[in-house]
Design an enzyme around this catalytic site. Structure first.
Site, mmCIF file in Angstrom:
data_model
loop_
_atom_site.group_PDB
_atom_site.id
_atom_site.type_symbol
_atom_site.label_atom_id
_atom_site.label_comp_id
_atom_site.label_asym_id
_atom_site.label_seq_id
_atom_site.Cartn_x
_atom_site.Cartn_y
_atom_site.Cartn_z
ATOM 1 N N CYS A 34 0.816 -1.205 0.000
ATOM 2 C CA CYS A 34 0.000 0.000 0.000
ATOM 3 C C CYS A 34 0.853 1.260 0.000
ATOM 4 O O CYS A 34 1.944 1.286 0.562
ATOM 5 C CB CYS A 34 -0.881 0.017 1.240
ATOM 6 S SG CYS A 34 -1.837 -1.468 1.452
ATOM 7 N N ARG B 191 5.282 -0.393 -6.021
ATOM 8 C CA ARG B 191 5.290 -1.144 -4.773
ATOM 9 C C ARG B 191 4.343 -2.345 -4.821
ATOM 10 O O ARG B 191 4.428 -3.225 -3.970
ATOM 11 C CB ARG B 191 4.867 -0.226 -3.621
ATOM 12 C CG ARG B 191 5.850 0.896 -3.361
ATOM 13 C CD ARG B 191 5.265 1.939 -2.444
ATOM 14 N NE ARG B 191 4.946 1.384 -1.140
ATOM 15 C CZ ARG B 191 5.786 1.366 -0.117
ATOM 16 N NH1 ARG B 191 6.984 1.878 -0.245
ATOM 17 N NH2 ARG B 191 5.425 0.862 1.035
ATOM 18 N N TRP C 24 -3.017 -2.905 -1.438
ATOM 19 C CA TRP C 24 -2.653 -4.296 -1.712
ATOM 20 C C TRP C 24 -3.420 -5.105 -0.678
ATOM 21 O O TRP C 24 -3.163 -5.010 0.522
ATOM 22 C CB TRP C 24 -1.146 -4.465 -1.545
ATOM 23 C CG TRP C 24 -0.588 -5.744 -2.060
ATOM 24 C CD1 TRP C 24 -0.223 -6.033 -3.340
ATOM 25 C CD2 TRP C 24 -0.288 -6.915 -1.286
ATOM 26 N NE1 TRP C 24 0.282 -7.300 -3.412
ATOM 27 C CE2 TRP C 24 0.258 -7.869 -2.173
ATOM 28 C CE3 TRP C 24 -0.406 -7.257 0.057
ATOM 29 C CZ2 TRP C 24 0.666 -9.138 -1.766
ATOM 30 C CZ3 TRP C 24 -0.006 -8.525 0.466
ATOM 31 C CH2 TRP C 24 0.524 -9.447 -0.441
ATOM 32 N N ASN D 240 -1.911 2.576 5.717
ATOM 33 C CA ASN D 240 -1.003 1.457 5.441
ATOM 34 C C ASN D 240 -0.791 0.719 6.747
ATOM 35 O O ASN D 240 -0.670 1.356 7.798
ATOM 36 C CB ASN D 240 0.375 1.952 4.973
ATOM 37 C CG ASN D 240 0.344 2.506 3.565
ATOM 38 O OD1 ASN D 240 -0.682 2.457 2.902
ATOM 39 N ND2 ASN D 240 1.469 3.028 3.126
ATOM 40 N N GLY D 241 -0.692 -0.610 6.670
ATOM 41 C CA GLY D 241 -0.425 -1.391 7.877
ATOM 42 C C GLY D 241 -1.603 -2.267 8.230
ATOM 43 O O GLY D 241 -2.548 -2.412 7.438
ATOM 44 N N GLU E 3 18.552 -17.661 -6.933
ATOM 45 C CA GLU E 3 18.083 -16.332 -7.341
ATOM 46 C C GLU E 3 17.595 -16.372 -8.797
ATOM 47 O O GLU E 3 16.587 -15.745 -9.139
ATOM 48 C CB GLU E 3 19.212 -15.313 -7.135
ATOM 49 C CG GLU E 3 18.963 -13.917 -7.668
ATOM 50 C CD GLU E 3 17.766 -13.191 -7.059
ATOM 51 O OE1 GLU E 3 17.149 -13.705 -6.123
ATOM 52 O OE2 GLU E 3 17.438 -12.103 -7.557
ATOM 53 N N LYS F 266 13.878 -15.333 -9.904
ATOM 54 C CA LYS F 266 13.605 -14.292 -10.917
ATOM 55 C C LYS F 266 12.684 -14.846 -11.996
ATOM 56 O O LYS F 266 11.728 -14.201 -12.401
ATOM 57 C CB LYS F 266 14.897 -13.808 -11.603
ATOM 58 C CG LYS F 266 15.811 -12.919 -10.831
ATOM 59 C CD LYS F 266 15.335 -11.509 -10.649
ATOM 60 C CE LYS F 266 14.493 -11.378 -9.425
ATOM 61 N NZ LYS F 266 15.073 -11.061 -8.211
ATOM 62 N N GLU G 41 9.115 -15.395 -10.642
ATOM 63 C CA GLU G 41 8.457 -14.123 -10.290
ATOM 64 C C GLU G 41 7.872 -13.411 -11.511
ATOM 65 O O GLU G 41 6.761 -12.910 -11.458
ATOM 66 C CB GLU G 41 9.474 -13.148 -9.664
ATOM 67 C CG GLU G 41 9.703 -13.317 -8.193
ATOM 68 C CD GLU G 41 10.710 -12.305 -7.657
ATOM 69 O OE1 GLU G 41 10.471 -11.776 -6.571
ATOM 70 O OE2 GLU G 41 11.746 -12.041 -8.318
ATOM 71 N N HIS H 273 19.615 -37.083 -5.911
ATOM 72 C CA HIS H 273 18.836 -37.488 -4.735
ATOM 73 C C HIS H 273 17.355 -37.138 -4.877
ATOM 74 O O HIS H 273 16.646 -37.087 -3.883
ATOM 75 C CB HIS H 273 19.425 -36.844 -3.479
ATOM 76 C CG HIS H 273 20.831 -37.268 -3.209
ATOM 77 N ND1 HIS H 273 21.186 -38.580 -2.930
ATOM 78 C CD2 HIS H 273 22.005 -36.576 -3.229
ATOM 79 C CE1 HIS H 273 22.492 -38.653 -2.768
ATOM 80 N NE2 HIS H 273 23.013 -37.455 -2.950
ATOM 81 N N LYS I 274 6.520 -4.928 -4.048
ATOM 82 C CA LYS I 274 7.933 -4.573 -3.916
ATOM 83 C C LYS I 274 8.359 -4.529 -2.460
ATOM 84 O O LYS I 274 9.474 -4.886 -2.112
ATOM 85 C CB LYS I 274 8.131 -3.188 -4.553
ATOM 86 C CG LYS I 274 9.538 -2.671 -4.509
ATOM 87 C CD LYS I 274 10.356 -3.316 -5.584
ATOM 88 C CE LYS I 274 11.829 -3.016 -5.470
ATOM 89 N NZ LYS I 274 12.608 -4.083 -6.116
#
Ligand code: G6P
Length: 614
Positions: free
Chosen positions: A2, A27, A79, A103-104, A487, A491, A494, A510, A609
């Site tokens: 948010c 964000r 969000w 926000n929060g 990573e 990527k 995502e 394995h 983000k």
């Protein structure tokens, strides 16, 4: 996650709010809204609000169609956490002429909801936020002014919040409050602003006050007053933000992710500047208290999430090998809920590009509550919450990172962690002058090596065409390159939504080898290090099962190509910094695969983000 923006001015603030929300889009969000106070012909102010699910542009079009203009207003990108992605759940929330963005997360919202229902309030949304609007109205109705009502309301809330509020009863001011979520006030000339992130108001002013935990503020056209947690007036320092507008604009690039991948030579050069200037690794690179804090460190515990966690995993190899200190790396959301054994001589290192990831912040608080006083934060956002809560800090100088998928923040974190490793090694007496000079020199050459890796883009792009139709992919690496495989897989999933997993190459037999067939591309990170021969044997295991391999090697690796084995080589092996250089081609692969699949590269579905919720 948010985002908040608010403005009060003599001009129309609607374009300021919309522009601010667009700058906060990066964000991650799923709905947007603004509320303004408009004054009618009789001189009476009232709240007008527009909200839309989807993009800010849709909300902007609706505001334009409705002829929104005003000298005061607040805006929000949401969000979803409490309640689905609906217009009714989008902010601002309104209660009888009080409009508010938040926000929060309010933890006691159920209890407050019951209480407010008892007082006759009706709820239109499933959010935790709506209770705050009603609560403020309730206190206004009891005779308090807007600031007093806000101050009273926040004392009844538990949880985290950044709030901006307007009321038709007091149309000449915005009031705001902060606890656990960032909020700042922007100071203009005859106009003032509030925002959760400086990028939202940078087009209007660079002069900002970062509110502190428990602060409230009253923001009028001609002045700002800040109050501490005890409601007494306080003076807060005015900072001049150095966030550049250029870092918030796309320029000639198609996507911020592409731009940020290409900015890495510059970002790394800026981040190592202090080391180059010092000609070595003096402890004070990490702050004035560093010589004391770092002197008797016995071990290192790294805490982080997502890409930052993978930076930490890479650093473990360096810290143990070069500094000779035991190092563990843990996902912050796991650490914070387990009974960890405290050691006051352990250095707690949090890594966070945003500096506000809630899980990392809470893990840090938990470590401190266990008596861990040696805390160091590696962060890309000055004055954000995590560095402020840490004794020592090293700021990466990547510049604003807008793409949700982290790229330049990751490589600059690695540089910062390598710097930390060398600093600790020096303090441990494990770095002689020659070694120190060698590491400084390796860092000095790094931007050039990264540029060489970027030059591989056309070859990676050709590979990405073969990747785009796939459903799954495997990434393999060994040793210090295993986290780069992790990573790379992150990527790819995502932004292209291709399911990708990473394994240490030796672990293949394995289990994951069972997945290998012609439909499963296998990406291998295989530079010429001590494990190269081992990786080559692992590759044979894949080859024998018909798997198609895409190998990132370096010029010295001597890989034979075949129909089944494709190889891209970085120009030369860069020794201990090799994982940083090998991060580049896996970023490019994910970017071009996503491009070929037509996904929203900078704003991947469901992701944010900066994750300020648990
Ligand atoms: C989110 C972002 C990731 C990031 C992670 C940790 O999930 O989408 O790119 O790696 O948070 O963020 P931080 O700001 O703490 O590094």
């Amino acid at each position: 996650m948010c985002g908040i923006v608010g403005a009060i001015a003599d001009r129309d603030v609607v374009p300021v709010l919309v522009e601010g929300l667009k700058r906060l889009e990066y964000r991650g969000y799923d709905s947007a809204g603004i509320a303004v106070l408009s004054v009618n012909d009789a001189g009476v102010a009232d709240v007008r609000r527009v909200r839309r699910t989807g993009r800010v542009a849709e909300m902007e079009a609706a505001a334009q169609a409705d002829g929104f203009h005003a000298g005061i207003g607040i805006g929000h990108t949401r969000w979803a956490t409490h309640g689905g992605v609906t217009e009714a759940n989008a902010h601002p929330h309104v209660s009888h002429g009080v409009a508010l963005v938040h926000n929060g997360i309010i933890e006691n919202h159920e209890e407050q909801r019951e209480r407010l229902r008892g007082l006759g309030y009706q709820f239109e949304s499933q959010t935790d936020t709506e209770v705050i609007a009603h609560l403020i109205h309730h206190h206004l109705a009891s005779g308090l002014d807007l600031l007093g009502a806000l101050q009273r309301a926040v004392k009844e809330l538990t949880g985290a919040y950044a709030l901006a509020v307007v009321s038709r009863k007091e149309p000449g001011k915005l009031v705001c409050a902060r606890m656990g979520c960032p909020l700042l006030v922007g100071l203009g000339d005859g106009e003032n602003f509030v925002a959760s992130d400086v990028s939202a108001i940078i087009q209007a002013t660079r002069r900002v006050i970062f509110l502190e935990e428990g602060d409230t503020a009253e923001v009028a056209r001609d002045g700002v007053r800040v109050y501490g947690a005890d409601n007494a007036p306080v003076e807060r320092e005015v900072h001049v933000s150095d966030v550049s507008l250029a870092s918030l604009e796309l320029g000639p690039y198609r996507h911020f992710m592409q731009k940020e991948i290409h900015e890495q030579p510059r970002a790394v050069a800026d981040t190592i500047e202090a080391v180059i200037d010092a000609g070595g690794f003096p402890a004070h690179l990490f702050g004035a208290a560093a010589p004391d804090v770092l002197a008797d460190v016995e071990s290192v515990q790294i805490l982080a999430c997502g890409t930052s966690y993978y930076a930490g995993l890479t650093a473990r190899y360096w810290i143990e090998a070069i500094a000779g200190l035991p190092c563990s790396v843990e996902i912050a959301s796991e650490y914070r809920y387990r009974a960890a054994v405290a050691n006051p001589k352990q250095l707690i290192v949090t890594i966070s590009q945003s500096g506000e990831t809630l899980d990392t912040m809470e893990a840090l608080k938990y470590a401190k509550s266990l008596g861990q006083a040696k805390t160091l934060s590696i962060c890309n956002v000055p004055e954000s919450a995590i560095p402020r809560a840490s004794k020592l800090v090293y700021y990466t100088r990547a510049g604003a990172e807008i793409g949700v998928a982290s790229t330049k923040a990751f490589t600059t974190q690695l540089v910062a962690l390598f710097t930390l490793t060398c600093t600790l090694a020096k303090l441990q007496g494990r770095l002689n002058d020659e070694q120190e000079a060698g590491h400084v020199d390796a860092l000095r050459q790094l931007p050039g090596s990264i540029q060489h890796a970027l030059n591989l883009e056309p070859q990676v792009q050709v590979w990405s065409e073969r990747f785009a139709p796939k459903q799954h992919a495997l990434f393999l690496g060994r040793g210090v390159h295993y986290p780069i495989a992790l990573e790379g897989a992150l990527k790819l999933k995502e932004i292209s939504y291709i399911h990708a997993e990473a394994y240490p190459a030796g672990e293949l037999k394995h289990g994951p080898l069972a997945l290998v067939d012609e439909a499963m591309p296998v990406v291998v990170i295989a530079p010429n290090d001590a494990l190269l021969e081992k990786v080559k044997s692992n590759i044979q295991e894949v080859r024998a099962r018909g798997g198609e391999m895409f190998v990132f090697a370096d010029a010295d690796s001597h890989f034979g190509e075949s129909e089944q084995v494709h190889v891209i080589r970085t120009p030369r092996h860069v020794g201990v910094l090799s994982p940083i250089v090998h991060a580049i081609p896996v970023q490019l692969l994910a970017y071009h695969a996503a491009l070929a699949r037509g996904t929203d590269v900078d704003k991947p579905r469901n992701l944010a983000k900066s994750v300020t919720v648990e």
